[in-house]
Design an enzyme around this catalytic site. Sequence first.
Site, PDB file in Angstrom:
ATOM      1  N   ALA A 243       0.837  -1.216   0.000  1.00 15.91           N
ATOM      2  CA  ALA A 243       0.000   0.000   0.000  1.00 15.91           C
ATOM      3  C   ALA A 243       0.870   1.264   0.000  1.00 15.91           C
ATOM      4  O   ALA A 243       1.946   1.252   0.598  1.00 15.91           O
ATOM      5  CB  ALA A 243      -0.896  -0.010   1.237  1.00 15.91           C
ATOM      6  N   PRO A 244       0.461   2.331  -0.654  1.00 21.48           N
ATOM      7  CA  PRO A 244      -0.814   2.509  -1.361  1.00 21.48           C
ATOM      8  C   PRO A 244      -0.853   1.931  -2.771  1.00 21.48           C
ATOM      9  O   PRO A 244      -1.875   2.008  -3.434  1.00 21.48           O
ATOM     10  CB  PRO A 244      -0.961   4.034  -1.394  1.00 21.48           C
ATOM     11  CG  PRO A 244       0.439   4.545  -1.397  1.00 21.48           C
ATOM     12  CD  PRO A 244       1.241   3.582  -0.573  1.00 21.48           C
ATOM     13  N   GLY A 245       0.251   1.343  -3.262  1.00 12.48           N
ATOM     14  CA  GLY A 245       0.119   0.601  -4.512  1.00 12.48           C
ATOM     15  C   GLY A 245       1.031   1.035  -5.651  1.00 12.48           C
ATOM     16  O   GLY A 245       0.821   0.615  -6.788  1.00 12.48           O
ATOM     17  N   GLY A 246       2.048   1.840  -5.357  1.00 11.72           N
ATOM     18  CA  GLY A 246       2.955   2.289  -6.421  1.00 11.72           C
ATOM     19  C   GLY A 246       3.634   1.130  -7.142  1.00 11.72           C
ATOM     20  O   GLY A 246       3.658   1.079  -8.373  1.00 11.72           O
ATOM     21  N   ASP A 262      -1.167  -6.228   2.014  1.00  9.04           N
ATOM     22  CA  ASP A 262      -0.910  -5.142   2.968  1.00  9.04           C
ATOM     23  C   ASP A 262      -2.181  -4.931   3.777  1.00  9.04           C
ATOM     24  O   ASP A 262      -3.278  -4.900   3.210  1.00  9.04           O
ATOM     25  CB  ASP A 262      -0.557  -3.846   2.207  1.00  9.04           C
ATOM     26  CG  ASP A 262       0.151  -2.830   3.098  1.00  9.04           C
ATOM     27  OD1 ASP A 262      -0.376  -2.517   4.189  1.00  9.04           O
ATOM     28  OD2 ASP A 262       1.226  -2.356   2.707  1.00  9.04           O
ATOM     29  N   ASP A 298       8.339  -4.472   0.022  1.00  9.96           N
ATOM     30  CA  ASP A 298       8.730  -3.098   0.398  1.00  9.96           C
ATOM     31  C   ASP A 298       8.131  -2.786   1.768  1.00  9.96           C
ATOM     32  O   ASP A 298       7.735  -1.664   2.038  1.00  9.96           O
ATOM     33  CB  ASP A 298       8.196  -2.126  -0.676  1.00  9.96           C
ATOM     34  CG  ASP A 298       8.748  -0.713  -0.518  1.00  9.96           C
ATOM     35  OD1 ASP A 298       9.818  -0.550   0.087  1.00  9.96           O
ATOM     36  OD2 ASP A 298       8.098   0.231  -1.009  1.00  9.96           O
ATOM     37  N   LYS A 327      14.371  -1.687   5.001  1.00 11.31           N
ATOM     38  CA  LYS A 327      14.480  -0.408   5.719  1.00 11.31           C
ATOM     39  C   LYS A 327      15.579  -0.516   6.768  1.00 11.31           C
ATOM     40  O   LYS A 327      15.577  -1.461   7.575  1.00 11.31           O
ATOM     41  CB  LYS A 327      13.149  -0.060   6.414  1.00 11.31           C
ATOM     42  CG  LYS A 327      11.912  -0.337   5.580  1.00 11.31           C
ATOM     43  CD  LYS A 327      11.873   0.483   4.314  1.00 11.31           C
ATOM     44  CE  LYS A 327      10.836  -0.035   3.338  1.00 11.31           C
ATOM     45  NZ  LYS A 327      10.991   0.454   1.995  1.00 11.31           N
TER      46      LYS A 327
HETATM   47  C1  LIG Z   1       6.942   1.967   2.101  1.00 12.98           C
HETATM   48  S1  LIG Z   1       5.281   1.429   2.240  1.00 12.98           S
HETATM   49  C2  LIG Z   1       5.097   0.502   0.749  1.00 12.98           C
HETATM   50  C3  LIG Z   1       4.931   1.360  -0.462  1.00 12.98           C
HETATM   51  C4  LIG Z   1       4.536   0.542  -1.657  1.00 12.98           C
HETATM   52  N1  LIG Z   1       5.602  -0.325  -2.125  1.00 12.98           N
HETATM   53  C5  LIG Z   1       4.095   1.404  -2.811  1.00 12.98           C
HETATM   54  O1  LIG Z   1       4.741   1.358  -3.846  1.00 12.98           O
HETATM   55  O2  LIG Z   1       3.094   2.107  -2.681  1.00 12.98           O
HETATM   56  C6  LIG Z   1       5.393   0.211   3.446  1.00 12.98           C
HETATM   57  C7  LIG Z   1       4.161  -0.622   3.651  1.00 12.98           C
HETATM   58  O3  LIG Z   1       4.492  -1.730   4.480  1.00 12.98           O
HETATM   59  C8  LIG Z   1       3.282  -2.115   5.075  1.00 12.98           C
HETATM   60  N2  LIG Z   1       3.506  -3.096   6.131  1.00 12.98           N
HETATM   61  C9  LIG Z   1       4.088  -2.933   7.332  1.00 12.98           C
HETATM   62  N3  LIG Z   1       4.028  -4.081   8.008  1.00 12.98           N
HETATM   63  C10 LIG Z   1       3.425  -4.999   7.214  1.00 12.98           C
HETATM   64  C11 LIG Z   1       3.077  -6.370   7.351  1.00 12.98           C
HETATM   65  N4  LIG Z   1       3.342  -7.061   8.467  1.00 12.98           N
HETATM   66  N5  LIG Z   1       2.466  -6.978   6.317  1.00 12.98           N
HETATM   67  C12 LIG Z   1       2.206  -6.316   5.188  1.00 12.98           C
HETATM   68  N6  LIG Z   1       2.488  -5.014   5.015  1.00 12.98           N
HETATM   69  C13 LIG Z   1       3.091  -4.361   6.008  1.00 12.98           C
HETATM   70  C14 LIG Z   1       2.679  -0.797   5.547  1.00 12.98           C
HETATM   71  O4  LIG Z   1       1.293  -0.951   5.764  1.00 12.98           O
HETATM   72  C15 LIG Z   1       3.010   0.119   4.348  1.00 12.98           C
HETATM   73  O5  LIG Z   1       1.899   0.210   3.494  1.00 12.98           O
END
Ligand SMILES: C[S@@+](CC[C@H](N)C(=O)[O-])C[C@H]1O[C@@H](n2cnc3c(N)ncnc32)[C@H](O)[C@@H]1O
Length: 371
Positions: A243-246, A262, A298, A327
């Site tokens: 999320a948000p889905g990029g 997510d 991600d 990260k």
């Molecule tokens: C950096 S954002 C991802 C951005 C995404 N790649 C994009 O392109 O929009 C990190 C995401 O990791 C998710 N997240 C954190 N812990 C998670 C888990 N245990 N399972 C799935 N998603 C998780 C968060 O909800 C957040 O949406």
Amino acid sequence: MTRRGKPKQRTQQRRDERRWHHAPAPRVGVPVRVEPPRRVPIPPLPKTTLAPSPGRWLWTCRAGSEAPLYEELAWLKRAPKLLGPALVESDAPGEASPTFARSGFPVSALAASPAEAAAALPTSPLHLEAWVPDTDAANARSGEALAWSETIEALRPSGAVDTPWKAFEAGALLAQVCLWSAGQAAVGVIPARDALSLAAGGRTRMKRTGEAPSRAAMKLDEALDWYGVSPGKGDVCVDLGSAPGGWTRRLVERGAKVLSVDPAHLAPDVRAHPKVKHVQQSAFDFAPDGPVDWLFCDMAWRPLEVAQLLGKWARRRWAAQLVANLKLPMKDKLPVLFRVRHTLEGAGWARVRMRQLYHDRDEVTVTARLA
Ligand SMILES: C[S@@+](CC[C@H](N)C(=O)[O-])C[C@H]1O[C@@H](n2cnc3c(N)ncnc32)[C@H](O)[C@@H]1O
């Protein structure tokens, strides 16, 4: 926008990091027991940038990543030296490819004018890259790099290779002119096929498109560009932390089907896409119905726990290829990355590559394929 991103993004990042510190560890595998090499004391950055030494390699990195790059090179016994912000030098790296270096080259000469730089370069056709280190102070001198580049080109015999990709295809050289200080350059050449990056100073800028202008999407584009393979029509991808889905949007644009995992919401256009299935749950609880072609990740979560989760995917042979963004907000990044690599390789991921790419902040991109 500041260099470190919009204040809103920074607030979100801090909120994510606070969540990791308080959350219990998910159960995904055995704890990693391997010990990284002995820590290396990092000297302070010199107050004024020091001149690179001809005969040694000059590396450039993201400003702030000098310490992990120094330590990586010290672990490789390459006698590193901090020269200044975003600049480290060392002995030749051999086969090693440091995670925190954006680009590097062997310095053959120092030049105090474009004419001296031109004289130091071989006469064979090559692609010229003149650049400044990626710091606020040096970026203010980017016009100087352009001026040096134009003068050097004018002084050289004709037959320049006009893009780095053509140099790569032709097996030609990339000439490197790093303006490490005003009016002072380190000069050298590297075969385009051996270069860590084809972009000047490793700044692989991805194009923003109207449809998907997020930094996340550019991170994925750069990662796939670096990996050299990308999902295509009919491939099935799982996108953990989507999320948000990029990333998911970019993957369906390439023709893939995506299971987008997510607990948070996807952007409405991504959620409604016929090739996207949103699985609104934690990635630690998710299991695919059968093996998929690609695993993307991600997730904003602790890197060692993410590595164990990715390791589970390899052990169960759930995905053939991996692209992940880990990260690393902690100060001591290198011991963590050492354990991440050990976890991934021990679980069955092969050809594990790690690099802090241009669009990565306190992050590294990891690619691998199933052994
Ligand atoms: C950096 S954002 C991802 C951005 C995404 N790649 C994009 O392109 O929009 C990190 C995401 O990791 C998710 N997240 C954190 N812990 C998670 C888990 N245990 N399972 C799935 N998603 C998780 C968060 O909800 C957040 O949406």
